[in-house]
Design an enzyme around this catalytic site. Sequence first.
Site, mmCIF file in Angstrom:
data_model
loop_
_atom_site.group_PDB
_atom_site.id
_atom_site.type_symbol
_atom_site.label_atom_id
_atom_site.label_comp_id
_atom_site.label_asym_id
_atom_site.label_seq_id
_atom_site.Cartn_x
_atom_site.Cartn_y
_atom_site.Cartn_z
ATOM 1 N N ASP A 134 -1.876 5.931 -6.112
ATOM 2 C CA ASP A 134 -2.324 5.045 -5.003
ATOM 3 C C ASP A 134 -2.161 3.384 -5.528
ATOM 4 O OD1 ASP A 134 -2.956 3.987 -2.567
ATOM 5 O OD2 ASP A 134 -5.277 4.323 -2.957
ATOM 6 N N ASP B 173 0.975 -1.154 0.000
ATOM 7 C CA ASP B 173 -0.042 0.092 -0.025
ATOM 8 C C ASP B 173 0.736 1.226 0.165
ATOM 9 O OD1 ASP B 173 -2.275 1.666 0.100
ATOM 10 O OD2 ASP B 173 -2.404 1.516 2.436
#
Length: 499
Positions: free
Chosen positions: A351, A100
Amino acid sequence: MASSIFHLVAILLLIGCFSASRSEVLILPLSHSLAGAQFNHSYHLLKMASTRSAARFHSRSSIVRRRQRQISLPLSPGSDYTLSLTISSRPPQSVSLYMDTGSDLVWFPCSPFTCILCDGKPKPHPATLSFASSPARATVSCQSASCSAAHSSASLSSSDLCAIARCPLDRLETSDCAAYPCPPFYYAYGDGSFTAALRRQAVSIATSSSPLVLPNFTFGCAHSALGEPVGVAGFGRGILSLPSQLSRMSPHLGNQFSYCLVSHSFKVDKMSQPSPLILGGTAYEHKQKSSASSGGKDGGQFIFTPMLDNPQHPYFYSVGLEGIFVGNKYIPAPRFLKQIDATGNGGMVVDSGTTFTMLPATLYASVVAEFDGQLGKAHERAKEIEARTGLSPCYYLDETKSRIPTLTLHFTGGYDTSSVVLPRANYFYEFVDGGGGAERGRRGAAGCLMVMNGGDDAELGGGPGGTLGNYQQQGFEVMYDLEKKRMGFARRRCSSLWD
């Protein structure tokens, strides 16, 4: 004796790993979290991905506005990529974590582990970690910079941390709390949270060459969580992230990383192919060293744009978006997407954990209007499919080759070019319609725009104005150059890196 042998083996692995890392890049496999999953139809998969993309973006914005504290992007199980790590405990324990770039902490679910509101979400694999036999030195001091970073959202001083750790008053007065462990801390994502204690232990990661061993690696050990049953390998810009800790051990490997997500277009059989995560260089450099590199998509030409610093959310990888080309029509982005103000508002986050790109309402509406103006003249809108997938606009397509407008992202930067032309499959998903088309007396092709409405511009204050999702990043090597503070995008045949 057994303990000495164990540490000797770890040191030898470490020496071998880092001696190799100075001369070559390391490649790690990323697995898509949907690999091996079964779906009845594309509708189910698309609806799940669009719902989670919106939840990840909207939850982050609302929580940042509600709580003026450090909040990471929420995780969206089902739209992420996982990375396997092994803890050098006795015996060694392996676990898969979400990779992440929207958060800055590495954490594991530890036994005993309780997760509230986790029904229907993925469970930890293969199991929660146990550290019952680990040495006491695995704890982290309340005086350490790592402990302060974990508690940074509460703005606690070292004395506050020592007080929470129940240091005696005389130790507090002399600032001598080195013998006391860092107290448990609270960490929140947009749609979940957990409490954890910091630990420090050797961690190893399998690579395409030697094992990557990280001694004294600091991570969170969580015994309770809300809506977060799976651990996370945070790759953000904070000091506790995996790249940051790696850079302190080997700057060559930690100051630059990239990944190349294998294109799957929601075809479950292709999701089983691993995507390469490259540490210490680029895929092009690796190909040059291993074999003669081909031109075209593997030509190594990066499109660069500078990273934008966010004073309120320093762990984000933010860039500025100048505008979007739909075909030859240029649509400028609102000012807040191009820069970040002193309160942390604006910019676009790159992201790895959001599926679809999210745009503010005004820009999204302009893109859709132009896209529909160019495509809608020749193709009927598929309203039934839009309702079932959560995507819009969708169209019924003819058997003949449809002329889908190109989509180009134009980023900020003082470089020769800053425009990234997306492959058609990265923004327009085509599939066989088994719903609306059948009701109209036929089964035919349909297609949907894979970009989503992030919400009203005025309501996005308090954080990033948009997100570049991982679906739009497929087939590109996305480079995070922390030393030069820039992002790079280059077309790649990602699966060829495993040849």
